[in-house]
Design an enzyme around this catalytic site. Structure first.
Site, PDB file in Angstrom:
ATOM      1  N   ASN A 154       0.809  -1.234   0.000  1.00 50.86           N
ATOM      2  CA  ASN A 154       0.000   0.000   0.000  1.00 50.86           C
ATOM      3  C   ASN A 154       0.842   1.285   0.000  1.00 50.86           C
ATOM      4  O   ASN A 154       0.483   2.257  -0.644  1.00 50.86           O
ATOM      5  CB  ASN A 154      -1.018  -0.006   1.149  1.00 50.86           C
ATOM      6  N   GLU A 252       3.694  -4.544  12.082  1.00 52.84           N
ATOM      7  CA  GLU A 252       2.670  -3.515  11.814  1.00 52.84           C
ATOM      8  C   GLU A 252       1.565  -4.232  11.072  1.00 52.84           C
ATOM      9  O   GLU A 252       1.707  -4.523   9.880  1.00 52.84           O
ATOM     10  CB  GLU A 252       3.244  -2.436  10.895  1.00 52.84           C
ATOM     11  N   CYS A 286      -3.489   1.209   6.425  1.00 53.94           N
ATOM     12  CA  CYS A 286      -3.712   0.358   7.608  1.00 53.94           C
ATOM     13  C   CYS A 286      -4.445   1.111   8.710  1.00 53.94           C
ATOM     14  O   CYS A 286      -5.241   0.524   9.425  1.00 53.94           O
ATOM     15  CB  CYS A 286      -2.419  -0.260   8.100  1.00 53.94           C
ATOM     16  N   GLU A 464       7.058   2.222  14.582  1.00 55.77           N
ATOM     17  CA  GLU A 464       7.849   2.815  13.493  1.00 55.77           C
ATOM     18  C   GLU A 464       7.714   4.316  13.572  1.00 55.77           C
ATOM     19  O   GLU A 464       6.639   4.833  13.886  1.00 55.77           O
ATOM     20  CB  GLU A 464       7.348   2.306  12.136  1.00 55.77           C
TER      21      GLU A 464
END
Ligand code: ADP
Length: 484
Positions: A154, A252, A286, A464
């Protein structure tokens, strides 16, 4: 521009050189279904070569002063910025997102790299007051070693930077495996990294069968950490595999993010923000909003503001000027959205806009789905429990704060949530009550380079961004030193 050629072949990078394989994998343009290039389909031996080279390169890379590692990273960022247009076109062609979004992602990619180029210089240790005379208690921070990085489709440029930059800045050496559907932008970024004359083996990139590469990385005890962004299903599998050699993991994973709109919210701002978040990257984000919980008093007013925004979105291949929404990444993604919308409608949801695959002129061979707004969405529908990952906004209603908090938290995921209200005391309660790793209050932008983004529950482990993103690639060494 040459990147539309169908015979373009991108090499992998192993031990500082180009690597190829007898077998190749096609890369498709999701707007047309046409092949736009090919990448190697590496066998296990080649992946092992990549690990060998990263392992050999590690000691001297780790020993290099952070300032010198920083120079390579800054040089890389500069090369990316120089070729910004070309990289954005490739990203848009391969992934489907509008060129405008692709340009933003490439700018963000360079920004992340520059930020970690500096943050690597600040990986400070600690000196702790000792218990005994003549003693020092020291804490060193050291790079964890060779790391495997697995990135999704993505944000196929930004996620490369979010992993490679902190890993290299920390002093780790890396093997990157990009998503099957979007390897070319990762390879194009890597070519520019190699042009910085990075020492051989410090950064390697392998493409091929995900389970073969995954198995190679996970079963090799020399790989000391895995950083993965993708589905919860694959993340769980990697975590199990990591247990064999007790690798550090950062995951993630998926989300089921709610946005809660109270009656005292600025509804114009809420509608604009929710739509911007929901339809960015064709809903393949996400932390994208899965569920809009509108208080019953303002539900109709909010829908009245959302609907014209959704209806005005222009769907087109990413290179068409003015495109707001491109195609989904592949057929599987379209089928998932179709299934979720069908189930919702069968259980009583109303389609206010969209609600179908686009098959007309210019859309037939691609993976286009109309921007969709559903109302009357209920908790018994699959769409309220599964991550949509597509251009579908869903509106549910609620009466009380307690009820909406309970529903928002009734999910295995815990990535992001959003709340719109002007009541300060309510904001405070909601922040305490929401079980997600990230919360947007009166705004939906979350992914900032300097901030620690990540999930709780089944949305992941680790962070992150920010200094925490660097720490993920370091381990502590504590020394009790007695001077005699
Ligand atoms: P999505 O559903 O968005 O494609 P995935 O979790 O399947 O998410 O993919 C995310 C990344 O994980 C991609 O790079 C993909 O190739 C990789 N991947 C998929 N399966 C495995 C596996 N068994 N081992 C390692 N990586 C995998």
């Amino acid at each position: 521009m040459s990147i539309t050629r169908t015979d373009q072949y991108f090499f992998n990078w192993i031990n500082g050189g180009q690597a190829e394989s007898e077998k190749a994998m096609p890369v498709l343009n999701p707007a047309t279904g046409e092949m736009i290039g090919r990448v190697p389909d590496l066998d296990e031996a080649s992946v092992r070569n990549a690990v060998d080279s990263a392992y050999r390169a590690f000691p001297s890379w780790a020993a290099l002063p952070a300032r010198e590692r920083s120079r390579y990273l800054n040089d890389w960022a500069q090369r990316i910025e120089q070729d910004r247009e070309q990289l954005a076109r490739l990203l848009s062609l391969e992934q489907g997102k509008p060129l405008r979004e692709a340009l933003g992602e490439i700018a963000g990619t360079a920004d992340i790299i520059r930020w970690y180029a500096e943050e690597g210089k600040r990986a400070y240790g600690e000196i702790i007051p000792a218990s005994n005379a003549g003693q020092q208690l020291l804490v060193y921070r050291e790079p964890v070693g060779v790391v495997g990085l697995i990135t999704p489709m993505n944000f196929p440029a930004a996620t490369v930077a979010r992993k490679v930059a902190p890993a290299l800045a920390a002093g780790c050496t890396v093997i990157l495996k990009p998503a099957e559907s979007t390897p070319m932008i990762a390879l194009a970024l890597f070519r520019r990294l190699m042009e910085t004359e990075l020492p051989a083996g410090v950064a390697n990139l392998v493409t091929g069968d995900a389970s073969v590469i995954g198995q190679c990385l996970m079963s090799d005890a020399r790989v000391r950490k895995i950083s993965f962004t993708g589905s919860t299903k694959v993340g769980k599998r990697l975590m199990e595999q990591a247990a064999q050699s007790v690798k550090k993991v950062s995951l993630e994973l998926g989300g089921n993010s709610p946005a809660i709109v109270f009656p005292d919210a600025d509804l114009d701002k809420a509608a604009a923000d929710l739509a911007a978040n929901k339809f960015e990257n064709c809903g393949q984000v996400c932390n994208g909003i899965n569920l809009i919980y509108a208080h019953e008093d303002i539900r109709d007013a909010l829908i009245a503001k959302l609907l014209p925004i959704v209806q005005a979105l222009k769907v087109a291949p990413g290179d068409v000027p003015g495109a707001d929404i491109g195609p989904l990444i592949n057929e599987r993604a379209v089928e998932k959205v179709e299934r979720l919308v069908r189930d919702a409608v069968a259980k009583g949801a109303n389609i206010l806009a969209g609600g179908e695959r686009l098959t007309g002129d210019g859309f037939a061979a691609g993976y286009f789905y109309a921007p969709t707004l559903l109302s009357n969405v209920k908790r018994d529908m699959s769409i309220t429990h599964e991550e949509i990952f597509g251009p579908v906004a869903t509106v549910l209603t609620f009466k009380t704060e307690e009820e909406v908090l309970a529903n928002a938290n009734d999910t295995a995921y815990g990535l992001a949530s959003y709340v719109y209200t002007s009541d300060f005391t309510r904001i405070h309660r909601i922040i305490q009550g929401l079980q997600t790793g990230n919360i947007g209050v009166n705004g939906t932008s979350l992914a900032y380079t300097q901030a620690p983004f990540g999930g709780i529950k089944e949305s992941g482990i680790g962070r992150e961004g920010g200094r925490q993103g660097l720490e993920e690639f370091m381990s502590l060494k504590y020394v009790a030193l007695t001077t005699v």
